[in-house]
Structure formats: structure tokens, C-alpha cells
Design a protein around this motif. Sequence first.
Motif, PDB file in Angstrom:
ATOM      1  N   GLU A  22       0.826  -1.208   0.000  1.00 49.66           N
ATOM      2  CA  GLU A  22       0.000   0.000   0.000  1.00 49.66           C
ATOM      3  C   GLU A  22       0.857   1.254   0.000  1.00 49.66           C
ATOM      4  O   GLU A  22       0.520   2.251  -0.655  1.00 49.66           O
ATOM      5  N   ASP A  80       0.511  10.653 -11.583  1.00 47.46           N
ATOM      6  CA  ASP A  80       1.101   9.594 -10.765  1.00 47.46           C
ATOM      7  C   ASP A  80       1.923  10.165  -9.614  1.00 47.46           C
ATOM      8  O   ASP A  80       1.900   9.644  -8.493  1.00 47.46           O
ATOM      9  N   GLU A 122       3.859   1.562  -1.300  1.00 47.58           N
ATOM     10  CA  GLU A 122       4.406   1.715  -2.650  1.00 47.58           C
ATOM     11  C   GLU A 122       3.413   2.436  -3.557  1.00 47.58           C
ATOM     12  O   GLU A 122       3.788   3.260  -4.387  1.00 47.58           O
ATOM     13  N   LYS A 123       2.110   2.135  -3.394  1.00 48.03           N
ATOM     14  CA  LYS A 123       1.077   2.742  -4.237  1.00 48.03           C
ATOM     15  C   LYS A 123       0.704   4.150  -3.790  1.00 48.03           C
ATOM     16  O   LYS A 123      -0.057   4.830  -4.478  1.00 48.03           O
ATOM     17  N   THR A 168       1.229   9.966  -5.079  1.00 49.59           N
ATOM     18  CA  THR A 168       2.179   9.605  -4.020  1.00 49.59           C
ATOM     19  C   THR A 168       2.586  10.815  -3.174  1.00 49.59           C
ATOM     20  O   THR A 168       3.436  10.672  -2.297  1.00 49.59           O
ATOM     21  N   ALA A 185       3.304  -1.285 -10.151  1.00 47.50           N
ATOM     22  CA  ALA A 185       2.295  -0.883  -9.169  1.00 47.50           C
ATOM     23  C   ALA A 185       2.720   0.336  -8.367  1.00 47.50           C
ATOM     24  O   ALA A 185       1.897   0.927  -7.664  1.00 47.50           O
ATOM     25  N   ASN A 186       3.993   0.712  -8.446  1.00 47.41           N
ATOM     26  CA  ASN A 186       4.496   1.870  -7.713  1.00 47.41           C
ATOM     27  C   ASN A 186       4.354   3.114  -8.594  1.00 47.41           C
ATOM     28  O   ASN A 186       5.082   3.266  -9.571  1.00 47.41           O
ATOM     29  N   PRO A 187       3.438   4.037  -8.276  1.00 47.92           N
ATOM     30  CA  PRO A 187       3.236   5.205  -9.140  1.00 47.92           C
ATOM     31  C   PRO A 187       4.469   6.099  -9.232  1.00 47.92           C
ATOM     32  O   PRO A 187       4.663   6.773 -10.252  1.00 47.92           O
TER      33      PRO A 187
END
Length: 657
Positions: free
Chosen positions: A397, A584, A399-400, A588, A549-551
Motif C-alpha cells: 500500500e 502519478d 508503494e502505491k 504519491t 504498481a508503484n506510481p
Amino acid sequence: MIQSGSQLALDGSSAALLILITYFCQAAPPEGEERAQCILLLYIARMMETLDAPPSSLTQLQQSLHRAFASYPETYEGLHVYLANWFDLLDNVDGLTELFHAKLPECLHHAHEDVPEGAQLLDRRSYLGVYVRRARLAFEMLLDSERLQLAAICAAWRSGAPQGLADEWHAHSQARAYKQWCKSARRGDYEAAKNELHAFFDLTLPGCDQELHQHALLNLAQFYVDTQGYVAARTTLDEAILLARTVGDTECMRACDELLQKLAYLDPEPTVANEWLLTQRETDTQLACGAYAPLTLWKANLHREQGKPLLEIVQALADAAWASRSRTKKPGTDWEPRPSIERSAACPSAVLARTWLQLGVPSLAEAYVQHIERLGQSTPSWRDLQLSAAETKAFAETEKGAYDAAIHALVKPSVIELLRTLRQFNTWQTAIWQVLYTRARRQRHVTTLNRLAELCPDLREWSEVHAPNKTSALQQLDDARKILAAKQPYQTLDALMQSIATAEQQHLYPVQRSGVALLAEIMTTSFSIADQALSPTLAEIMPQALADANPERRAYTENVYAKTLLASRDTERARYWLTKAEQDFASTENYSEQAACLYMHARIAQHLGDIAARDTLSQAYTQVRARELDAATSLAEDPALACLHTLVEAVRRRVTD
């Protein structure tokens, strides 16, 4: 629950499982319901593996069977009556004797005996056969008083009443020393824990004729390993080995061997070569005896943390779990899972979940986390696995950019209840600070970063490995970015190529893709070779990078792609990818990079004469830039940090008191 030396606990649910096995072996299926036998076998396997929480009463078991055999009413009725009749007999020791001495032996296939018609007898070395034999051995090792207690436990389980434990031993002084030892270790009072450990083993075990000093030394060595006293651990282990050899304690020698192997990995300067190990290292023969031993998983997790190739770790765990029935040993349809004698003590899902996340495959990681969650609260031995699953979910979570979801995964009551020792608490606390660290690092919130450095000096990126005496791929990549920011592109290449090579060697593919994207940026902005940056450099990583999956990593690659397109005079596509990168980065809360994308986009819009778009982008840039400056210059720490610090301290008091 009655625990015997055969490593199998006997209680009401285990007795019910044995009764189900006898029914499977000896009761013929009703006409038209032959398939129910397969369902019953699967049900028995799930109970043996504790994939579901064990039933707390006979009524709960019957309800579960009713759901499983809803399409087979005659089979369910037979099971219902069979279980009820047997638990009527288990109120006394005679009923237990009938089950363990008469009924269970009839389920095993013995040579030169008549096989009853319709019976499905078990081979003694089969999956169920080994379990039945161990259950019978566990019953044989019980004393008369323990058999009486087991009968009482079965009666209590039948009615759903709480099952008591044998409390005779708790009156002994050794039991008091043991409880004080556990309490001191849990509270982190290591000096008291060492003293109580000595006191525990100085007392003679009830019913034993000799004192087990070699086990005292072995446990003391393990204590030194846990507290990083490796020199003292080796000295103590030498004494334990000498005494275990003197008295011929092979089990103690095997345990010493496992601890020696751990020391060989943990001690940065081993004083003795590995040739002094008591037994050989793991071979195919040893693996066939039981997959996923705790030492195997411990090594796999340590290798993951130290930066060993991740795919090799996955392959090693697969080799430990699967074996071919043929002599070719090649993967195929004839492969079957290896039997395991320690399923309740070790599970690979926690290691594999974190490994697949580092490999950049979050869907597989999620599947392994869900497997651990399905285990529920079945046995206390799953606590470390469930805690690791919560940390992995928080990692994913974070990472996202879903920081609230990451914190919720760690602070929900079911996770806090798992914390029983100071070691577990420290791991959990570090995971919470890791979420806040990642968020503050992306926001460039200096005050929060400084405060987190005080609370946990060893914080680092979750995907970063910390191999001894080596610089991680992620750290090398950060160094390369800092050098590039200092306008030294040629000096950047050395650190960058080392980072890419290290990431490829460790199978850290997301970090490797970020390194390639940085290389494309240098080729475009410093060396003016945008065409080569587009193809083949960026073309090789774009499909995988856009699926990341990591924005933050995804946005960086999109930003570099936009710069390369802009250098190639493709302004329309460059604007599209700048918009994607800005969105993106915003997800984050990376204000600095988001502002950079908005500024570049506004300059392009101005160059093209799109005044409306320029004004909109300029206004958004001003707002994001203000948030960035507030985070960088604020003297107040993140409010969430203060709230979580209060919660962490409350949990610490609960664990240590």
C-alpha cells in the motif's frame, strides 16, 4: 490439549479428525454419492493442515460438515451419527483405548492380513498413514493421568465447554522459572532472562533421571545469537556439542548443527570454518524427509534481505516443496508436494510474498498474503506469519501511495493482538515508521524525517536490501541521481551502471528499470542522443514500467519518456505523458516532481500558444510548489506521527507489562 514427545498435540478436534479418518477408511459410500469420498478426503486434509480454524465443539464441526456435504445428505447423516456415537464412547479411557488401539490400526494396511471388503486402507508411509501412526504414538506416550485428562478434554470439546490444561506441572519450581524466563525475554530484560534460563535448566525435569545441561547450553547459545553475542554463542555452543556427544543426545546435536549454520550466516567474521558442522548440509535426501523446515525458511529470508538473487530464492523454496515421482527429476505432471513434518511451524508464504513484491509482481504477493490471512488464528505458531503478512500488505500500500491503508493494515486490532514479545513489537514499530518515512521522503518533509531518524535510525527504503559490506542497488541509484543533479553527467555513469548491474544480479527488476530510465534521461538531456534513448533504451522497459504498481517509479519513467519525445519534437505525445506523470506523482504526494512536470508542461503550452492551458498549469504549479515549500520548511512534524507515537507507546506498555 495434551502435548507429548511425538510433536503431536491431542485434543477434542484432533480426536474428531481421527474419527473422520476411520470413517473414510471403513465406511462404504452410499449409492450415488461416491464423489462424497473425495470431498471428505479434502476436508480431512484441510483439517490436518489447519487451513481453517479448528472447530471449537462437536456442534461446530457438524455444522461445517453440513455445509461441505450439502449435496450429499446420506453421507452427512452417516458422518453425523458416526461422530456422535464415537464421542459418546470417548468420555472414558476405555473409549480412547478402543479408538487408538483397535479402530485406528484397522485403517492401516498390514501385510498377510485379510482386507475387509470395501475398506480403503492406508499405507503406513502415506500422507494419512504417517499422521495416524504419530497419533497412536502420542497416545502411547501419555501417562494414565494424562489419558484421564484427555478423556475429560474430549467430553468438554463435545459440549463446547472450555478445555482445561494439565496444571500439575505448573506447581513445580521449574515451571515458575520457565514463566519468569519467558516474561523477562518478552519484556526485553535480557539479564534476567539469562539468569532464569540457567535456573530453569539447573532444575531436574519431573520424571527424568538426568539433568539436561546440554539443552541448557544450547538455549543459552540461541539466546546469545538472538542478542547478537556471536562470540559468546560459539563458546557456549562448543560446550553444548561436547556434552551432547558425551551423552549421545542426537536430537541436541542436530539442533546444534542448525544453530551453527545460522552462525555461519550471521557472524561477519567467523572464527571457525564451516567444516566443523556436525552433519552434512541439506541434500535431496534430507529435503525428501520434510520440506519447509524452519532453517530452510530462515535462510531464504536472510538471503532475501542480504541481496541474493530473488528468483534463486523462489526456486530453492520450490525445490524444497515439490518432488518428481520419476527418476528424471524434470518438472512435469508427475510432480507432487513433498511431505512435511513441520507444517505448523513454518510456512513459505511470508517469504514468497515479500520476494514477489521486490520482483515487481504484486498480484502473486497478494495471493500469498491472502493465504496467510486464511490461516486465521488457528494456532499461535502463525503469529509471526500473520505479522509478516500485515507488514507486506503495508509495504504494498505504501508503494502505491495509499498511506492510510498501509497504517490501517498495521494498527487494526487483530494485528496488535499478535504482538506478544518485544521482538515482534520492534518489527511492527519499524513497519509503522517505514510508512511515515516513505511519505515524508516523497514530500521532502525535513522535520518529520529528522524525528523519524531519532525514533528509528536504521530506516531505509522497503525495497532496499542491506547486504553486509556492500552498497545496495537502490543506494547506488540515489547516488547517481545526486551526481546528475550536481550537473556531472559523465561522473554519474559509473554509479549508474553499477546500480543497474547490481539490480540485475539481485533480480531487483523495478530498480533496474529505474536505472535504465535514468540512463535514457542522461542520453537525452546531457548527450543529445534522444533517438537512441527512445529505442532501444526506453523501448525495452516501457511495457513493464507502465505496469509497475508503484506510481512513483511509473511516473519517473513517464517523465523521462516525455523529455525524450520533446527532444524528438513530438510535443503532443510529450504533453500526454507529462500529464500521466504529473497524476502519478500527485498520487504519491511527491510535490517536487509533480511541480517539475507542471512547470515543463506549462512551458510547452506557452510555446505552442495554448494560453488557457498555460494559465491553468501555472496556477496548479504555484499551488503544488507552495505545498512543497511548506513541507520542506515546516518546523512542525507530521500530525500523524504524534498520534501513532502515542499508540506505539501504549502497545509497548501492554507488551512489556
